[in-house]
Scaffold this active site. Structure first.
Site, PDB file in Angstrom:
ATOM      1  N   LYS A  87      -8.036  -5.859  13.019  1.00 34.87           N
ATOM      2  CA  LYS A  87      -6.829  -5.213  13.539  1.00 34.87           C
ATOM      3  C   LYS A  87      -6.392  -5.833  14.867  1.00 34.87           C
ATOM      4  O   LYS A  87      -5.193  -5.908  15.156  1.00 34.87           O
ATOM      5  CB  LYS A  87      -7.053  -3.706  13.670  1.00 34.87           C
ATOM      6  CG  LYS A  87      -7.068  -2.998  12.323  1.00 34.87           C
ATOM      7  CD  LYS A  87      -5.755  -3.205  11.561  1.00 34.87           C
ATOM      8  CE  LYS A  87      -5.687  -2.426  10.264  1.00 34.87           C
ATOM      9  NZ  LYS A  87      -4.405  -2.573   9.566  1.00 34.87           N
ATOM     10  N   VAL A 134      -2.424  -8.210  -2.084  1.00 31.35           N
ATOM     11  CA  VAL A 134      -1.786  -8.973  -1.008  1.00 31.35           C
ATOM     12  C   VAL A 134      -2.679 -10.094  -0.481  1.00 31.35           C
ATOM     13  O   VAL A 134      -2.188 -10.991   0.212  1.00 31.35           O
ATOM     14  CB  VAL A 134      -1.335  -8.066   0.165  1.00 31.35           C
ATOM     15  CG1 VAL A 134      -0.293  -7.066  -0.300  1.00 31.35           C
ATOM     16  CG2 VAL A 134      -2.518  -7.378   0.827  1.00 31.35           C
ATOM     17  N   ASN A 153       1.533  -2.536   5.390  1.00 30.21           N
ATOM     18  CA  ASN A 153       0.649  -1.384   5.570  1.00 30.21           C
ATOM     19  C   ASN A 153      -0.709  -1.557   4.896  1.00 30.21           C
ATOM     20  O   ASN A 153      -1.710  -1.007   5.354  1.00 30.21           O
ATOM     21  CB  ASN A 153       1.353  -0.137   5.030  1.00 30.21           C
ATOM     22  CG  ASN A 153       0.416   1.034   4.877  1.00 30.21           C
ATOM     23  OD1 ASN A 153      -0.048   1.612   5.847  1.00 30.21           O
ATOM     24  ND2 ASN A 153       0.122   1.394   3.624  1.00 30.21           N
ATOM     25  N   TYR A 208     -13.622  -4.540  10.909  1.00 35.63           N
ATOM     26  CA  TYR A 208     -12.329  -3.857  10.834  1.00 35.63           C
ATOM     27  C   TYR A 208     -11.627  -3.915  12.187  1.00 35.63           C
ATOM     28  O   TYR A 208     -10.432  -4.257  12.272  1.00 35.63           O
ATOM     29  CB  TYR A 208     -12.513  -2.409  10.399  1.00 35.63           C
ATOM     30  CG  TYR A 208     -11.214  -1.635  10.383  1.00 35.63           C
ATOM     31  CD1 TYR A 208     -10.305  -1.788   9.346  1.00 35.63           C
ATOM     32  CD2 TYR A 208     -10.874  -0.775  11.432  1.00 35.63           C
ATOM     33  CE1 TYR A 208      -9.101  -1.108   9.335  1.00 35.63           C
ATOM     34  CE2 TYR A 208      -9.681  -0.082  11.429  1.00 35.63           C
ATOM     35  CZ  TYR A 208      -8.784  -0.247  10.384  1.00 35.63           C
ATOM     36  OH  TYR A 208      -7.590   0.429  10.380  1.00 35.63           O
ATOM     37  N   GLY A 236       0.826  -1.205   0.000  1.00 35.76           N
ATOM     38  CA  GLY A 236       0.000   0.000   0.000  1.00 35.76           C
ATOM     39  C   GLY A 236       0.851   1.243   0.000  1.00 35.76           C
ATOM     40  O   GLY A 236       0.546   2.234   0.677  1.00 35.76           O
TER      41      GLY A 236
END
Length: 246
Positions: free
Chosen positions: A162, A64, A90, A158, A12
């Site tokens: 993470k 990715v 990233n 999300y 990214g």
């Protein structure tokens, strides 16, 4: 670790934190491989900016979340620069869904976020690890998020993805020691295009933070560099959020 002449793969790398990290690494003398999935023009601009400062960089396309594309990207990077010494994981995606709206969270959304945000980071780490182990040194940075610590973010999947990145960091740090260090930088709110259309919300947040400002991509890039250089640290989750989680 001295970053000069090290080959650094930044996923990214065309925009936001990825571009800032690419530029900061180049200023330290690293050669940069700026990965992109769809943002070809942005990645090429990152490369142009590095070249304009006398640095060395190339852009390589790869999704990715696709293991074979990751391996092809790393093979191409090795053909250009001989190895990969540093990896900045990233690349991430999100979907903006109110936290309480559980019904809008579909299986496809779970799959998309975990495929890029978690499995993508694993695929990249696995692909570069043999080259780092061969040299008996290497360093990986994963980009987490305070959403993974607080449970509050742009969407429930999300935040959970993470949190998984934070766990992945610790597991990889154990699996790849002693030759490869793996750490995680955890930004809070950062002034990037993720806030596009919600800039007013971002500006309202700033005065309520202890440091009364929103982090910049350059703030995060500076911590990425410092962590890559620190040879006595692995498996750490490092928060850079202007005090947002205090």
């Amino acid at each position: 670790m001295d970053l000069k002449d090290k080959a650094a793969l930044v996923t990214g790398g065309g925009t936001g934190i990825g571009r800032a990290a690419s530029l900061a690494l180049a200023k330290k003398g690293a050669v940069v491989i700026a990965n992109y999935s769809r943002s070809a023009a942005d990645a090429e601009e990152t490369v142009r900016l590095i070249h304009s400062e006398g640095g060395r960089a190339i852009a390589i396309q790869a999704d990715v979340s696709q293991e074979q594309e990751v391996r092809a990207m790393v093979d191409a990077a090795v053909q250009h620069f001989g190895t990969v010494d540093l990896l900045v994981n990233n690349a991430s995606i999100t979907r903006h869904i109110p936290m309480e709206d559980l019904e809008s969270v579909t299986g496809d959304i779970w799959d998309a976020l975990f495929d890029v945000n978690v499995k993508g980071m694993f695929y990249c780490a696995r692909a570069v690890a043999p080259y780092m182990k061969k040299q008996q040194q290497g360093a990986i940075i994963n980009l987490g998020s305070i959403a993974g610590q607080t449970g509050l973010g742009s969407s429930l999947p999300y935040a959970v993805s993470k949190a998984a990145v934070h766990g992945l960091t610790k597991s990889l740090a154990r699996a790849l020691a002693p030759d490869i260090r793996v750490n995680c930088i955890v930004p809070g709110a950062v002034a990037t295009r993720w806030w596009e259309g919600r800039e007013e919300q971002m500006n309202l947040l700033a005065p309520h933070l202890p440091l009364q400002r929103i982090s910049t991509p350059e703030d995060i890039a500076a911590m990425i560099n410092a962590t890559l250089e620190q040879e006595a640290m692995t498996g750490q989750i490092i928060t850079v959020d202007c005090g947002q989680t205090l």
